[in-house]
Scaffold this motif. Structure first.
Motif, PDB file in Angstrom:
ATOM      1  N   THR A  37     -48.109 -29.774   1.535  1.00  0.00           N
ATOM      2  CA  THR A  37     -47.684 -28.794   2.555  1.00  0.00           C
ATOM      3  C   THR A  37     -46.501 -27.937   2.128  1.00  0.00           C
ATOM      4  N   ASN A  60     -48.659 -24.597   2.185  1.00  0.00           N
ATOM      5  CA  ASN A  60     -48.760 -23.981   3.489  1.00  0.00           C
ATOM      6  C   ASN A  60     -47.857 -22.785   3.675  1.00  0.00           C
ATOM      7  N   ASP A  92     -53.056 -22.103   3.122  1.00  0.00           N
ATOM      8  CA  ASP A  92     -53.575 -21.784   4.442  1.00  0.00           C
ATOM      9  C   ASP A  92     -52.770 -20.594   4.960  1.00  0.00           C
ATOM     10  N   SER A  93     -53.304 -19.940   6.008  1.00  0.00           N
ATOM     11  CA  SER A  93     -52.725 -18.646   6.423  1.00  0.00           C
ATOM     12  C   SER A  93     -51.576 -18.795   7.407  1.00  0.00           C
ATOM     13  N   GLN A  97     -50.826 -23.937  11.655  1.00  0.00           N
ATOM     14  CA  GLN A  97     -49.610 -24.740  11.709  1.00  0.00           C
ATOM     15  C   GLN A  97     -48.716 -24.262  12.853  1.00  0.00           C
ATOM     16  N   ASP A 146     -56.099 -16.550  11.044  1.00  0.00           N
ATOM     17  CA  ASP A 146     -57.046 -16.850  12.118  1.00  0.00           C
ATOM     18  C   ASP A 146     -56.342 -17.585  13.252  1.00  0.00           C
ATOM     19  N   CYS A 148     -56.965 -20.990  15.368  1.00  0.00           N
ATOM     20  CA  CYS A 148     -57.754 -22.209  15.575  1.00  0.00           C
ATOM     21  C   CYS A 148     -57.520 -22.623  17.024  1.00  0.00           C
ATOM     22  N   ILE A 186     -62.609 -17.488   7.781  1.00  0.00           N
ATOM     23  CA  ILE A 186     -62.665 -18.776   8.483  1.00  0.00           C
ATOM     24  C   ILE A 186     -63.482 -18.615   9.757  1.00  0.00           C
ATOM     25  N   GLN A 188     -65.022 -19.676  13.370  1.00  0.00           N
ATOM     26  CA  GLN A 188     -64.506 -20.453  14.491  1.00  0.00           C
ATOM     27  C   GLN A 188     -65.642 -20.718  15.492  1.00  0.00           C
ATOM     28  N   GLY A 214     -63.693 -23.481  10.194  1.00  0.00           N
ATOM     29  CA  GLY A 214     -62.460 -23.802  10.897  1.00  0.00           C
ATOM     30  C   GLY A 214     -62.733 -24.301  12.303  1.00  0.00           C
ATOM     31  N   GLY A 215     -61.647 -24.583  13.014  1.00  0.00           N
ATOM     32  CA  GLY A 215     -61.777 -24.941  14.423  1.00  0.00           C
ATOM     33  C   GLY A 215     -62.334 -26.332  14.674  1.00  0.00           C
ATOM     34  N   LEU A 216     -62.486 -27.103  13.599  1.00  0.00           N
ATOM     35  CA  LEU A 216     -62.975 -28.494  13.753  1.00  0.00           C
ATOM     36  C   LEU A 216     -61.914 -29.462  13.245  1.00  0.00           C
ATOM     37  N   GLY A 246     -59.652 -29.690   7.022  1.00  0.00           N
ATOM     38  CA  GLY A 246     -59.059 -30.823   7.716  1.00  0.00           C
ATOM     39  C   GLY A 246     -59.899 -32.077   7.736  1.00  0.00           C
ATOM     40  N   ASP A 265     -60.119 -30.878   2.630  1.00  0.00           N
ATOM     41  CA  ASP A 265     -58.685 -31.192   2.579  1.00  0.00           C
ATOM     42  C   ASP A 265     -58.366 -32.107   3.741  1.00  0.00           C
TER      43      ASP A 265
END
Ligand SMILES: Cc1ccc(CCc2c3nc[nH]c3cc3c(=O)[nH]c(N)nc23)cc1
Length: 371
Positions: A37, A60, A92-93, A97, A146, A148, A186, A188, A214-216, A246, A265
């Motif tokens: 991170t 990150n 990651d964008s 986070q 994005d 999430c 990504i 969603q 994403g989103g999961l 994730g 990841d």
């Protein structure tokens, strides 16, 4: 020549072995990406990460923006030089986070405004700023900015959010200037099949070197997550890498690789290691448990990692109880090696055309008997 060529080397069902070329070397997929991170995989030396088979590291945008700042990392030669890892990096964008860490103050069409979790200062992140930061950090793979959505979210919220994420993808792509970085879109849509398909199809309208699901892995059940993974890989193009964000439990990797996912990841292996647990084929053992204090065996019979080749469960159980740093370090090293060996064996099974048998054998050991 395309700096990010992805070629499929073998198939077994929907699982596939890929070769992904990057400006910092070629990597074989499916692969697991350790999370670093703040530019470091906690407790592990880059040379040891290389030795256990790590190929791509994650860092990150949110954390490195807050500290030490992208300008400083850039001035010091970028992530590869700064953090001593000359293999590929992925960043990651930052949006995720902000939702999960920062004190989100506002999210609107422009972007997000949040309070730093370090000093409470107000910070704004937009697609343009996220791309600029990722360009300064110098990762090989960068993510579109994005949102999430939290889990659960209403279909109305999911739809509005995925539409904004698509507008942010367009802005992210327009803001990109470096040809030596690959921007992933990504998808969603949460766990709503219609919205997931809509978001994935709309994301595909952008011709990109790879796509993230994403989103999961945000608290939904496996029964909700896996149909979304299956739906996504049915729609995503065969010829591009798919990154399931994730996801890092061994059984989830085995299932998702079988559905055609290439990149993974998770903080799980290193975090659970720091908390005193080791991944083993049967599941997980917690070295805080007194039963291990006399146990002369390695963490895992047959594991080739330094921890398993050198120390007993009894010693590592002692380190964990004594709160010695070495305990978490050895467990993190073993847990990452466990996942890298799992993906190595998966790639071998795919080459043999026997991924189904591999997944069945894994499931029998994992779920067949209690530890
Ligand atoms: C260093 C680093 C840590 C973590 C990540 C992935 C973090 C992550 C998710 N983790 C679990 N589920 C996730 C979903 C999303 C998502 O929808 N969008 C983004 N941008 N990131 C996600 C990337 C890099």
């Amino acid at each position: 020549m395309d700096p990010f060529r992805f070629t499929i080397q073998a198939r077994s069902g929907r699982a596939r072995v890929g070769l992904l070329t990057t400006p910092h070397g070629r990597v074989e997929t499916p692969l697991f990406m350790p999370v670093g991170t703040q530019g470091s995989v906690k407790g592990l030396l880059p040379k040891d990460l290389k030795a256990i088979g790590s190929q791509v590291l994650l860092a990150n945008t949110y954390h490195l923006l807050l500290r030490p700042g992208p300008e400083r990392v850039q001035a010091l030669g970028g992530l590869h030089r700064f953090a001593g890892w000359d293999g590929p990096w992925l960043t990651d964008s930052g949006g995720f986070q902000v939702m999960s860490l920062g004190h989100l103050r506002r999210i609107d069409e422009e972007g997000v405004v949040f309070q730093s979790h370090l000093d409470g200062s107000l910070i704004r992140l937009t697609p343009e700023r996220s791309i600029a930061i990722q360009e300064a950090l110098g990762a090989d793979f960068i993510m579109a900015f994005d949102e999430c959505p939290p889990y659960p979210s209403s279909p109305e919220y999911l739809k509005a959010s995925l539409e904004r994420t698509l507008r942010w993808l367009e802005r992210s792509l327009k803001a990109k200037t470096r040809p030596d970085q690959a921007l992933f879109g990504i998808a969603q849509g949460g766990t709503d099949a219609g919205l997931r398909a809509l978001s994935t199809r709309e994301t595909l309208r952008f011709d990109l070197p790879g796509y993230a699901i994403g989103g999961l892995a945000v608290g939904e059940t496996k029964e909700e997550m896996f149909p979304m993974v299956a739906l996504s890989t049915e729609i995503l193009p065969e010829a591009k890498p798919r990154y399931l964000m994730g996801v890092g439990h061994p059984e989830d990797l085995v299932a998702a690789m079988g559905l055609g996912v290439d990149l993974f990841d998770s903080v799980y292996p290193t975090r659970t290691g720091r908390f005193g647990s080791a991944l083993v084929p049967e599941g997980r053992i917690n070295l805080k448990n007194a039963q291990y204090l006399e146990d002369k065996r390695p963490l895992e019979e047959g594991c080739d990692c330094y921890a398993c080749q050198t120390f007993s469960r009894a010693y590592i159980a002692h380190l964990v109880r004594a709160e010695e740093m070495l305990g978490g370090i050895l467990l993190s090293l073993h847990n990452l090696r466990f996942l890298h060996r799992l993906t190595e064996r998966a790639r071998e099974a795919i080459r043999q055309g026997s991924y189904g048998a591999f997944a069945r054998e894994f499931a029998e050991r994992r779920f067949g008997k209690e530890i």
